[in-house]
Design a protein around this motif. Structure first.
Motif, PDB file in Angstrom:
ATOM      1  N   LYS A 355       0.817  -1.214   0.061  1.00 34.76           N
ATOM      2  CA  LYS A 355      -0.085  -0.135  -0.013  1.00 34.76           C
ATOM      3  C   LYS A 355       0.787   1.203  -0.115  1.00 34.76           C
ATOM      4  CE  LYS A 355      -3.839   2.637   0.631  1.00 34.76           C
ATOM      5  NZ  LYS A 355      -4.582   3.242  -0.414  1.00 34.76           N
ATOM      6  N   GLU A 356       1.945   1.206   0.622  1.00 36.14           N
ATOM      7  CA  GLU A 356       2.884   2.421   0.823  1.00 36.14           C
ATOM      8  C   GLU A 356       3.509   2.932  -0.463  1.00 36.14           C
ATOM      9  OE1 GLU A 356       5.766   2.836   4.227  1.00 36.14           O
ATOM     10  OE2 GLU A 356       7.205   2.413   2.570  1.00 36.14           O
ATOM     11  N   ILE A 357       3.917   1.496  -1.273  1.00 35.98           N
ATOM     12  CA  ILE A 357       4.400   1.824  -2.519  1.00 35.98           C
ATOM     13  C   ILE A 357       3.549   2.080  -3.730  1.00 35.98           C
ATOM     14  CG2 ILE A 357       5.679   0.557  -4.493  1.00 35.98           C
ATOM     15  CD1 ILE A 357       7.019  -1.001  -1.967  1.00 35.98           C
ATOM     16  N   GLY A 358       2.320   1.740  -3.543  1.00 39.50           N
ATOM     17  CA  GLY A 358       1.254   1.786  -4.279  1.00 39.50           C
ATOM     18  C   GLY A 358       0.855   3.417  -4.234  1.00 39.50           C
ATOM     19  N   ASP A 359       0.375   3.772  -3.119  1.00 39.94           N
ATOM     20  CA  ASP A 359       0.106   5.210  -2.909  1.00 39.94           C
ATOM     21  C   ASP A 359       0.166   5.954  -1.539  1.00 39.94           C
ATOM     22  OD1 ASP A 359      -1.778   4.223  -1.357  1.00 39.94           O
ATOM     23  OD2 ASP A 359      -3.582   4.488  -2.855  1.00 39.94           O
ATOM     24  N   ALA A 360       1.027   5.479  -0.993  1.00 36.26           N
ATOM     25  CA  ALA A 360       1.209   6.007   0.452  1.00 36.26           C
ATOM     26  C   ALA A 360       0.343   6.103   1.502  1.00 36.26           C
ATOM     27  CB  ALA A 360       2.098   7.368   0.296  1.00 36.26           C
ATOM     28  N   GLY A 361      -0.880   5.642   1.079  1.00 39.16           N
ATOM     29  CA  GLY A 361      -1.975   5.647   2.054  1.00 39.16           C
ATOM     30  C   GLY A 361      -3.173   6.374   1.466  1.00 39.16           C
ATOM     31  N   CYS A 362      -4.444   6.440   2.104  1.00 34.72           N
ATOM     32  CA  CYS A 362      -5.554   6.916   1.749  1.00 34.72           C
ATOM     33  C   CYS A 362      -5.810   8.214   2.352  1.00 34.72           C
ATOM     34  CB  CYS A 362      -7.104   6.105   2.071  1.00 34.72           C
ATOM     35  SG  CYS A 362      -6.844   4.536   0.911  1.00 34.72           S
ATOM     36  N   ALA A 363      -6.591   9.055   1.976  1.00 35.42           N
ATOM     37  CA  ALA A 363      -6.982  10.471   2.552  1.00 35.42           C
ATOM     38  C   ALA A 363      -7.268  10.427   4.113  1.00 35.42           C
ATOM     39  CB  ALA A 363      -7.781  11.215   1.684  1.00 35.42           C
ATOM     40  N   THR A 364      -6.458  11.095   4.842  1.00 34.90           N
ATOM     41  CA  THR A 364      -6.707  10.803   6.280  1.00 34.90           C
ATOM     42  C   THR A 364      -8.189  11.439   6.708  1.00 34.90           C
ATOM     43  OG1 THR A 364      -4.492  11.023   6.598  1.00 34.90           O
ATOM     44  CG2 THR A 364      -5.928  11.320   8.416  1.00 34.90           C
ATOM     45  N   ILE A 365      -8.811  12.571   6.176  1.00 37.54           N
ATOM     46  CA  ILE A 365      -9.823  13.210   6.641  1.00 37.54           C
ATOM     47  C   ILE A 365     -10.959  12.194   6.562  1.00 37.54           C
ATOM     48  CG2 ILE A 365     -11.152  15.345   6.494  1.00 37.54           C
ATOM     49  CD1 ILE A 365      -9.073  16.938   5.747  1.00 37.54           C
ATOM     50  N   ASP A 366     -11.184  11.810   5.246  1.00 41.55           N
ATOM     51  CA  ASP A 366     -12.391  10.608   4.962  1.00 41.55           C
ATOM     52  C   ASP A 366     -11.936   9.425   6.042  1.00 41.55           C
ATOM     53  OD1 ASP A 366     -13.286  12.191   2.884  1.00 41.55           O
ATOM     54  OD2 ASP A 366     -12.274  11.155   1.352  1.00 41.55           O
ATOM     55  N   GLN A 367     -10.849   8.997   6.316  1.00 40.78           N
ATOM     56  CA  GLN A 367     -10.841   7.849   7.180  1.00 40.78           C
ATOM     57  C   GLN A 367     -11.222   7.957   8.489  1.00 40.78           C
ATOM     58  OE1 GLN A 367      -7.296   5.230   6.783  1.00 40.78           O
ATOM     59  NE2 GLN A 367      -6.408   7.111   5.734  1.00 40.78           N
ATOM     60  N   ALA A 368     -11.075   9.478   8.904  1.00 38.60           N
ATOM     61  CA  ALA A 368     -11.340   9.769  10.454  1.00 38.60           C
ATOM     62  C   ALA A 368     -12.836  10.192  10.379  1.00 38.60           C
ATOM     63  CB  ALA A 368     -10.788  11.080  10.666  1.00 38.60           C
ATOM     64  N   THR A 369     -13.350  10.684   9.475  1.00 39.17           N
ATOM     65  CA  THR A 369     -14.922  10.536   9.074  1.00 39.17           C
ATOM     66  C   THR A 369     -15.542   9.304   9.255  1.00 39.17           C
ATOM     67  OG1 THR A 369     -14.444  12.772   7.713  1.00 39.17           O
ATOM     68  CG2 THR A 369     -16.537  11.877   8.014  1.00 39.17           C
ATOM     69  N   ALA A 370     -15.018   8.364   8.557  1.00 44.38           N
ATOM     70  CA  ALA A 370     -15.558   7.008   8.277  1.00 44.38           C
ATOM     71  C   ALA A 370     -15.637   6.553   9.717  1.00 44.38           C
ATOM     72  CB  ALA A 370     -14.949   6.104   7.322  1.00 44.38           C
ATOM     73  N   ALA A 371     -14.492   6.498  10.570  1.00 47.20           N
ATOM     74  CA  ALA A 371     -14.282   5.958  11.849  1.00 47.20           C
ATOM     75  C   ALA A 371     -15.484   6.575  12.744  1.00 47.20           C
ATOM     76  CB  ALA A 371     -12.858   6.452  12.342  1.00 47.20           C
ATOM     77  N   ILE A 372     -15.568   7.850  12.900  1.00 45.73           N
ATOM     78  CA  ILE A 372     -16.598   8.252  13.575  1.00 45.73           C
ATOM     79  C   ILE A 372     -18.181   7.824  13.064  1.00 45.73           C
ATOM     80  CG2 ILE A 372     -17.819  10.521  14.052  1.00 45.73           C
ATOM     81  CD1 ILE A 372     -15.136  12.110  14.100  1.00 45.73           C
ATOM     82  N   PHE A 373     -18.234   7.566  11.927  1.00 50.75           N
ATOM     83  CA  PHE A 373     -19.331   7.061  11.491  1.00 50.75           C
ATOM     84  C   PHE A 373     -19.647   5.785  11.958  1.00 50.75           C
ATOM     85  CE2 PHE A 373     -22.599   7.433   7.741  1.00 50.75           C
ATOM     86  CZ  PHE A 373     -22.943   8.872   8.060  1.00 50.75           C
ATOM     87  N   VAL A 374     -18.595   4.828  12.090  1.00 53.88           N
ATOM     88  CA  VAL A 374     -18.813   3.439  12.458  1.00 53.88           C
ATOM     89  C   VAL A 374     -18.921   3.734  14.134  1.00 53.88           C
ATOM     90  CG1 VAL A 374     -17.689   1.270  12.817  1.00 53.88           C
ATOM     91  CG2 VAL A 374     -17.582   2.582  10.647  1.00 53.88           C
ATOM     92  N   GLU A 375     -18.077   4.438  14.832  1.00 50.86           N
ATOM     93  CA  GLU A 375     -18.059   4.344  16.111  1.00 50.86           C
ATOM     94  C   GLU A 375     -19.283   4.789  16.695  1.00 50.86           C
ATOM     95  OE1 GLU A 375     -14.923   7.132  16.888  1.00 50.86           O
ATOM     96  OE2 GLU A 375     -13.367   5.634  16.503  1.00 50.86           O
TER      97      GLU A 375
END
Lengths: 484, 484
Positions: A355-375
């Motif tokens: 994943k790191e070599i492929g694109d260094a990771g997904c957009a953080t803000i969307d991930q944080a939003t999704a985390a709150i959505f699940v939690e």
């Protein structure tokens, strides 16, 4: 040396680009193309003002820039000359037209494989028309709640959230997901085993490129999901289509063992069958004995309308052989591009690197939003609401189609998922019928589009993104086109 | 058949998971592991209520679920039995501990290559400490303006924006980018030639996997950017390090020609040299004659502090051989994960497919926001503000380092970019010094970390993400640690 004639230069005050920028570019083009040859002297600034009808500043700006970039030389007291660009064959340059395709393109085998793969059937329009499969009802997505969760995520630690994050994914989201997957799907994993991906498609692509070498054998369900097929084809594996019966994937007894087995146990795409427990255990045993990986693509198991789903294959013992892929794209919204891959502990480091070599990771803000959505339970609430909505749409679809299409097409029960595969009651070509229906405004990809071998003729109807009225009117259009 | 004893079951009311869910999972585990053998009868529901001290509903729920999933059989009037799971070797199952690494893992060559590559030097902490290179000043990012642009983008057509988009990228962003790249960098392209990627890293990764086959020759600048090196290593090419002199990459005369040449013409990473026009033209001519592709990584040319930069290599004639990669990560913020790849017309279809297969496209809302940012001039304004800020920080860095580190380390001029490579004035090991400084809280990766061959000892200082006070105090720490 002679003085250059610059009567081919055309400056246009109506264009967006400034006059100085136009002059700069046209002069540069003339020099590079060899139309202004090395050593030729430019007219004086004063002469250029007259010839081109622009201000002295405009000319000085353009010439200074060309001098700075090495296209022109300035010799004090004697004028400005076209520089020697050390072009080995300046004569040839004029012949290579801008933006042309190279005459002889070296093509790698991987380039050819990539160009020939496709992750979805061909549609005549990018517009989502009935019955395009796998489309969530985005008009029912709680975008306001999502935006509030995003603001909340940003409020707490915005600077940290703007910096580069963990390539494997935001730990908060991976933790929330580990709990959710255990509860909802019986997946057994720690947060560390999860890689957050750009949709399930990236999960499949990472598996294909990171686990296999060219020519490795890979078993794939047939008919099966095109996104997986494309990922493996682009990785240039030896793709072996495996038959599906009503218990799921049929393990061949005589084949050489593969490196990877791709399957959709919860609901086979596009046939809709659920893999039985006996078949699951046999598959795990086969993988253990023959030292191969199982990729479990659990693409829409959230939407189950009858009893509880079987838990994931990954949750059975032997899951040190299983890579489990899932997506937020269908449950939240497709353009979010978030999914996940759960890998055995022995592969954690490989997939973090991939994943790191492929694109260094997904957009953080969307991930944080999704985390709150699940939690905070917004995720479960939305799944519940959509399950209800899709069940209603399924009922409308089945009731109307059995009324309008009976005799021509037969649908099995739809216990789960976002689409229904109907079987033609004749031996007509499903591809031909699909083309005819597309011309009447209805998108129903043929089962043959998902098959490497021959398959019985059928059409795949997605019913989740369309209102009851749309479903009814599109089914009427099908009946009319088919003269039923 | 005997009746099972279930005294190993432990239900805990303090846990998050419900009692019925705990009972379900523990029973399932016992069955799968073989501790409850096929055919054994479970105690009656009434007995279980007594033994486990839970309600009848809890037990019925758990047993029903296990029956539904095929772990238990219910025989009317005679009780509930553990089902035959058709486990070929049930005895062995207990031995495979959950989440263990497979004893014998089939490892593909690609897996090994992926696990051994890395896109950045190793840091002792994920915290961004002075002088970690390539870090923008995220605390100066206009997040409010960004959020307003996002709201504006969503207001117009939110449903369309939630659906799956064009895998190659949002057309609006690609159009805005084509204009920007032409104006700011002299790149000549249509919007159709642009693929929006998840940062420049994905652009490099797509190039590596889509253009090359294993064992293909790829030339790479040495020392050079680790993200590119990792992408090519994971694709298992034959990576050939190419020397840099003060004109840029040195084209070897005796080598077999490569399929791909990777370079950073605007500002070589990490040496900071700009490739001369003569060298650029020679490189293009070499690529044309030898039928190879040039990858131009233009990673931070927005930040130029002295004269105007040379326009991109791609903009010179012969650009039908050039793939141009750039990023929004450094100019906006790293966790946004947006970048772009401009490809020759002949490769448009291949790279659209590569992106589609790789992850089906970037998140649409972020792309729409970035498009508005570019169109409305917020982007240029931010670049201008950061250029000014970084120039000030560069001045502080150079002034302070020449005062504190002179004799020990020598810095060349820093005309552009986000970091400065200093050369040790002794033959000490730069890797050892870098480790010593990391222990004192200062991150300065050694030049040797970026080199495949031996290189003169040096350290790479990023200066853009740190305030003047931070820069001064970290330089003092360097001087103190080195006893200067």
């Amino acid at each position: 040396m002679p003085v250059a004639t610059l009567n081919m230069i055309r400056l246009d005050r109506r264009l967006r680009a400034s006059l100085q920028s136009q002059l700069y570019r046209q002069l540069r083009e003339l020099i590079i193309s060899g139309k202004l040859q090395t050593g030729i002297r430019l007219p004086s600034t004063r002469d250029l003002v007259g010839q081109l009808d622009v201000s002295r500043n405009t000319i000085v700006y353009a010439l200074d820039r060309l001098i700075g970039e090495g296209y022109l030389n300035s010799r004090i007291g004697s004028g400005i000359y076209v520089a020697d660009l050390q072009q080995p064959t300046p004569g040839n340059r004029t012949q290579s037209a801008p933006r042309s395709v190279p005459e002889q393109v070296q093509t790698s085998r991987r380039t050819v494989a990539t160009a020939n793969a496709s992750i979805s059937p061909t549609y005549s329009t990018s517009r989502v028309r009935p019955f395009r499969p796998c489309q969530p009802a985005v008009d029912h997505f709680p975008l306001r709640t999502w935006n509030r969760a995003r603001s909340y995520a940003l409020r707490s630690q915005s600077n940290d959230m703007l910096r580069e994050g963990d390539a494997a994914g935001l730990l908060r989201l991976r933790r929330a997901l580990a709990v959710y997957l255990q509860d909802a799907r019986g997946v057994r994993c720690d947060a560390e085993q999860i890689v957050i991906t750009a949709g399930a498609q990236q999960a499949l692509s990472l598996v294909a490129t990171s686990l296999t070498d060219p020519h490795d054998r890979v078993w794939i369900e047939d008919p099966g999901y095109l996104g997986a097929r494309a990922a493996f084809l682009a990785a240039r594996v030896n793709l072996i289509p495996i038959r599906i019966d009503n218990e799921g994937i049929c393990i061949p007894s005589t084949r050489k063992s593969p490196r990877v087995i791709y399957c959709t146990p919860s609901r086979q795409f596009p046939l809709g069958t659920t893999m039985t427990l006996a078949r699951r255990l046999a598959l795990l045993e086969f993988a253990r004995k023959n030292d191969c990986w199982i990729v479990e693509d659990d693409y829409d198991s959230e939407f189950r309308y009858v009893e509880r789903p079987l838990p994931a294959l990954q949750g059975l013992t032997g899951h040190d052989r299983v890579l489990y892929a899932g997506s937020f794209s269908k449950v939240l919204f497709p353009s979010l591009r978030l999914g996940y891959l759960v890998v055995p502990e022995g592969l954690v480091e490989v997939f973090r690197k991939a994943k790191e070599i492929g694109d260094a990771g997904c957009a953080t803000i969307d991930q944080a939003t999704a985390a709150i959505f699940v939690e905070e339970g917004f995720f479960s609430t939305h799944v519940r609401r959509m399950r209800k909505l899709y069940r209603e749409r399924r009922d409308v679809f089945l009731e109307t189609s059995s009324r309008l299409l009976s005799g021509w097409m037969k649908f099995p029960d739809i216990d789960a998922g976002m689409d229904a595969t109907g079987w033609l009651q004749s031996n007509a070509s499903d591809a031909r019928i699909s083309r005819e229906l597309a011309a009447s405004g209805v998108d129903v990809p043929p089962v043959s589009a998902y098959s490497l071998k021959t398959s019985p003729p059928g059409l795949v109807f997605g019913f989740t993104a369309f209102s009851p009225a749309q479903l009814r009117s599109a089914l009427k259009a099908v009946a009319a086109t088919m003269k039923l």
